[in-house]
Design a protein around this motif. Sequence first.
Motif, PDB file in Angstrom:
ATOM      1  N   LYS A  93       0.837  -1.202   0.000  1.00  0.00           N
ATOM      2  CA  LYS A  93       0.000   0.000   0.000  1.00  0.00           C
ATOM      3  C   LYS A  93       0.875   1.257   0.000  1.00  0.00           C
ATOM      4  CE  LYS A  93      -4.447  -1.115   0.186  1.00  0.00           C
ATOM      5  NZ  LYS A  93      -5.472  -0.540  -0.722  1.00  0.00           N
ATOM      6  N   GLU A  94       1.956   1.235   0.775  1.00  0.00           N
ATOM      7  CA  GLU A  94       2.858   2.382   0.851  1.00  0.00           C
ATOM      8  C   GLU A  94       3.598   2.618  -0.461  1.00  0.00           C
ATOM      9  OE1 GLU A  94       4.119   2.472   5.599  1.00  0.00           O
ATOM     10  OE2 GLU A  94       5.589   1.932   4.068  1.00  0.00           O
ATOM     11  N   SER A  95       4.063   1.547  -1.072  1.00  0.00           N
ATOM     12  CA  SER A  95       4.942   1.677  -2.236  1.00  0.00           C
ATOM     13  C   SER A  95       4.203   1.647  -3.567  1.00  0.00           C
ATOM     14  CB  SER A  95       5.974   0.545  -2.221  1.00  0.00           C
ATOM     15  OG  SER A  95       5.334  -0.720  -2.404  1.00  0.00           O
ATOM     16  N   GLY A  96       2.987   1.091  -3.563  1.00  0.00           N
ATOM     17  CA  GLY A  96       2.263   0.908  -4.810  1.00  0.00           C
ATOM     18  C   GLY A  96       2.738  -0.285  -5.618  1.00  0.00           C
ATOM     19  N   ALA A  97       3.674  -1.058  -5.064  1.00  0.00           N
ATOM     20  CA  ALA A  97       4.210  -2.225  -5.763  1.00  0.00           C
ATOM     21  C   ALA A  97       3.249  -3.404  -5.667  1.00  0.00           C
ATOM     22  CB  ALA A  97       5.568  -2.608  -5.175  1.00  0.00           C
ATOM     23  N   GLN A  98       3.401  -4.353  -6.568  1.00  0.00           N
ATOM     24  CA  GLN A  98       2.593  -5.576  -6.558  1.00  0.00           C
ATOM     25  C   GLN A  98       3.265  -6.711  -5.787  1.00  0.00           C
ATOM     26  OE1 GLN A  98      -0.689  -5.881  -8.049  1.00  0.00           O
ATOM     27  NE2 GLN A  98      -0.315  -3.692  -7.780  1.00  0.00           N
ATOM     28  N   GLY A  99       4.511  -6.463  -5.358  1.00  0.00           N
ATOM     29  CA  GLY A  99       5.238  -7.461  -4.583  1.00  0.00           C
ATOM     30  C   GLY A  99       6.305  -6.792  -3.737  1.00  0.00           C
ATOM     31  N   VAL A 100       6.580  -7.364  -2.576  1.00  0.00           N
ATOM     32  CA  VAL A 100       7.601  -6.819  -1.679  1.00  0.00           C
ATOM     33  C   VAL A 100       8.336  -7.972  -1.017  1.00  0.00           C
ATOM     34  CG1 VAL A 100       6.412  -4.641  -1.157  1.00  0.00           C
ATOM     35  CG2 VAL A 100       5.976  -6.668   0.255  1.00  0.00           C
ATOM     36  N   ALA A 101       9.515  -7.668  -0.497  1.00  0.00           N
ATOM     37  CA  ALA A 101      10.277  -8.621   0.309  1.00  0.00           C
ATOM     38  C   ALA A 101      10.663  -7.922   1.603  1.00  0.00           C
ATOM     39  CB  ALA A 101      11.516  -9.097  -0.434  1.00  0.00           C
ATOM     40  N   LEU A 103      12.348  -8.788   5.874  1.00  0.00           N
ATOM     41  CA  LEU A 103      13.027  -9.722   6.751  1.00  0.00           C
ATOM     42  C   LEU A 103      12.162 -10.060   7.953  1.00  0.00           C
ATOM     43  CD1 LEU A 103      16.557  -8.036   6.732  1.00  0.00           C
ATOM     44  CD2 LEU A 103      15.757  -9.923   5.291  1.00  0.00           C
ATOM     45  N   THR A 104      12.342 -11.272   8.470  1.00  0.00           N
ATOM     46  CA  THR A 104      11.699 -11.737   9.705  1.00  0.00           C
ATOM     47  C   THR A 104      12.753 -12.495  10.514  1.00  0.00           C
ATOM     48  OG1 THR A 104      11.024 -13.958   9.005  1.00  0.00           O
ATOM     49  CG2 THR A 104       9.617 -12.129   8.315  1.00  0.00           C
ATOM     50  N   PRO A 105      12.467 -12.836  11.755  1.00  0.00           N
ATOM     51  CA  PRO A 105      13.434 -13.633  12.507  1.00  0.00           C
ATOM     52  C   PRO A 105      13.783 -14.963  11.832  1.00  0.00           C
ATOM     53  CG  PRO A 105      11.805 -12.703  13.992  1.00  0.00           C
ATOM     54  CD  PRO A 105      11.326 -12.415  12.601  1.00  0.00           C
ATOM     55  N   ALA A 106      12.867 -15.492  11.023  1.00  0.00           N
ATOM     56  CA  ALA A 106      13.105 -16.776  10.358  1.00  0.00           C
ATOM     57  C   ALA A 106      13.731 -16.618   8.978  1.00  0.00           C
ATOM     58  CB  ALA A 106      11.790 -17.546  10.240  1.00  0.00           C
ATOM     59  N   GLY A 107      13.968 -15.372   8.533  1.00  0.00           N
ATOM     60  CA  GLY A 107      14.555 -15.154   7.219  1.00  0.00           C
ATOM     61  C   GLY A 107      13.688 -14.246   6.368  1.00  0.00           C
ATOM     62  N   GLU A 108      14.045 -14.130   5.095  1.00  0.00           N
ATOM     63  CA  GLU A 108      13.319 -13.231   4.194  1.00  0.00           C
ATOM     64  C   GLU A 108      11.996 -13.839   3.754  1.00  0.00           C
ATOM     65  OE1 GLU A 108      15.056 -10.456   0.910  1.00  0.00           O
ATOM     66  OE2 GLU A 108      14.469 -12.328  -0.103  1.00  0.00           O
ATOM     67  N   VAL A 109      10.980 -12.995   3.663  1.00  0.00           N
ATOM     68  CA  VAL A 109       9.660 -13.397   3.182  1.00  0.00           C
ATOM     69  C   VAL A 109       9.307 -12.532   1.984  1.00  0.00           C
ATOM     70  CG1 VAL A 109       7.185 -13.349   3.721  1.00  0.00           C
ATOM     71  CG2 VAL A 109       8.799 -14.258   5.389  1.00  0.00           C
ATOM     72  N   GLU A 110       8.750 -13.149   0.957  1.00  0.00           N
ATOM     73  CA  GLU A 110       8.265 -12.424  -0.209  1.00  0.00           C
ATOM     74  C   GLU A 110       6.748 -12.468  -0.218  1.00  0.00           C
ATOM     75  OE1 GLU A 110       9.998 -14.086  -3.688  1.00  0.00           O
ATOM     76  OE2 GLU A 110      12.036 -13.473  -3.183  1.00  0.00           O
ATOM     77  N   ALA A 111       6.127 -11.315  -0.462  1.00  0.00           N
ATOM     78  CA  ALA A 111       4.672 -11.219  -0.509  1.00  0.00           C
ATOM     79  C   ALA A 111       4.237 -10.681  -1.860  1.00  0.00           C
ATOM     80  CB  ALA A 111       4.161 -10.305   0.611  1.00  0.00           C
ATOM     81  N   GLN A 112       3.081 -11.161  -2.339  1.00  0.00           N
ATOM     82  CA  GLN A 112       2.524 -10.720  -3.611  1.00  0.00           C
ATOM     83  C   GLN A 112       1.056 -10.341  -3.438  1.00  0.00           C
ATOM     84  OE1 GLN A 112       4.210 -10.577  -6.605  1.00  0.00           O
ATOM     85  NE2 GLN A 112       6.108 -11.281  -5.638  1.00  0.00           N
ATOM     86  N   TRP A 113       0.655  -9.290  -4.138  1.00  0.00           N
ATOM     87  CA  TRP A 113      -0.751  -8.884  -4.162  1.00  0.00           C
ATOM     88  C   TRP A 113      -1.472  -9.752  -5.183  1.00  0.00           C
ATOM     89  CZ3 TRP A 113      -3.084  -4.794  -1.446  1.00  0.00           C
ATOM     90  CH2 TRP A 113      -4.397  -4.497  -1.818  1.00  0.00           C
ATOM     91  N   ILE A 114      -2.554 -10.421  -4.786  1.00  0.00           N
ATOM     92  CA  ILE A 114      -3.274 -11.272  -5.741  1.00  0.00           C
ATOM     93  C   ILE A 114      -4.714 -10.816  -5.924  1.00  0.00           C
ATOM     94  CG2 ILE A 114      -1.799 -13.285  -5.486  1.00  0.00           C
ATOM     95  CD1 ILE A 114      -3.737 -14.454  -3.515  1.00  0.00           C
ATOM     96  N   GLY A 115      -5.060  -9.609  -5.419  1.00  0.00           N
ATOM     97  CA  GLY A 115      -6.376  -9.035  -5.666  1.00  0.00           C
ATOM     98  C   GLY A 115      -7.373  -9.292  -4.566  1.00  0.00           C
ATOM     99  N   ASN A 116      -8.386  -8.400  -4.470  1.00  0.00           N
ATOM    100  CA  ASN A 116      -9.481  -8.527  -3.502  1.00  0.00           C
ATOM    101  C   ASN A 116      -8.971  -8.641  -2.065  1.00  0.00           C
ATOM    102  OD1 ASN A 116     -11.464  -8.515  -5.559  1.00  0.00           O
ATOM    103  ND2 ASN A 116     -11.137 -10.692  -5.915  1.00  0.00           N
ATOM    104  N   GLU A 117      -7.964  -7.812  -1.739  1.00  0.00           N
ATOM    105  CA  GLU A 117      -7.366  -7.799  -0.398  1.00  0.00           C
ATOM    106  C   GLU A 117      -6.776  -9.152  -0.014  1.00  0.00           C
ATOM    107  OE1 GLU A 117      -7.154  -4.720   1.102  1.00  0.00           O
ATOM    108  OE2 GLU A 117      -8.020  -4.181  -0.821  1.00  0.00           O
TER     109      GLU A 117
END
Length: 284
Positions: A93-101, A103-117
Amino acid sequence: MTDALFDLTGLPFWKMNGLGNDFVIVDLRRTSHRMTEEAAITLGARDGAYGCDQIITLESRAGEPYMGIWNADGSEAGACGNAARCIGWLLMKESGAQGVAFLTPAGEVEAQWIGNERISVDMGEPRLKWQDIPLAEQMDDTRFIDIKLGPIDNPVLWGPSAVNMGNPHCIFFVDDVSAHQLDKFGPMIEHHPLFPERANISIAQVRGQYDIRLRVWERGAGITRACGTAACAALVAANRRRLTARKASVELDGGTLAIEWRESDDHVIMAGPVELEHQGTLSR
């Protein structure tokens, strides 16, 4: 306990949930202050001003977004799939990107927007060896571990699977999740000597090759309406026991997640909705 929030007063926060698994997300990116055990307990208290299953911090570490995870009892956790979807939603929401990466304590996580929240997150590979879960005793096959509930000669539950999805999970497979009192035995198994870091306890009912019903006792939080890492762990455990395919819908008390244990790289992908309940600034 209100003084525990002194350093955090005035900081932005969001109250969000994934399938009813709710979080207070505190923005620490522009401050030197950090979350404390006492502040997490205050924020998590259901009889307090905020109340939630977990407290999530959004931080900046080495220029990268970082998600910290605190249970309502003040303990820290390594992973939280539903919160990862919420953090992914906020950052996109902040960046307007469709995907972000991030860090978490368990390592890197990648997230993708797939529509309808709805957000999908790559939870990485499950850890399946006894020392990686971790278990207190060496065993060759973590698909079945030596835990029994009830009389020794006629146990009610036995032989759960163990999986680490950033935190330890213990999954019992049952015929009917409504027939078992998870709130009674969940805390006992959470603190079982076999789990030196405690564990999230689940009961899973396989209703078909692509369909699992799941209930979860989350370490440090208790019965929860949804737990993303538990849903991931249940799918992995069910597939390893040849009960399901590598992809299934996992229905929790709060709703349904789509889980896939991807064959190409062994990463677990979780997809589901998020909801912003409200936002504001913290006050004592």
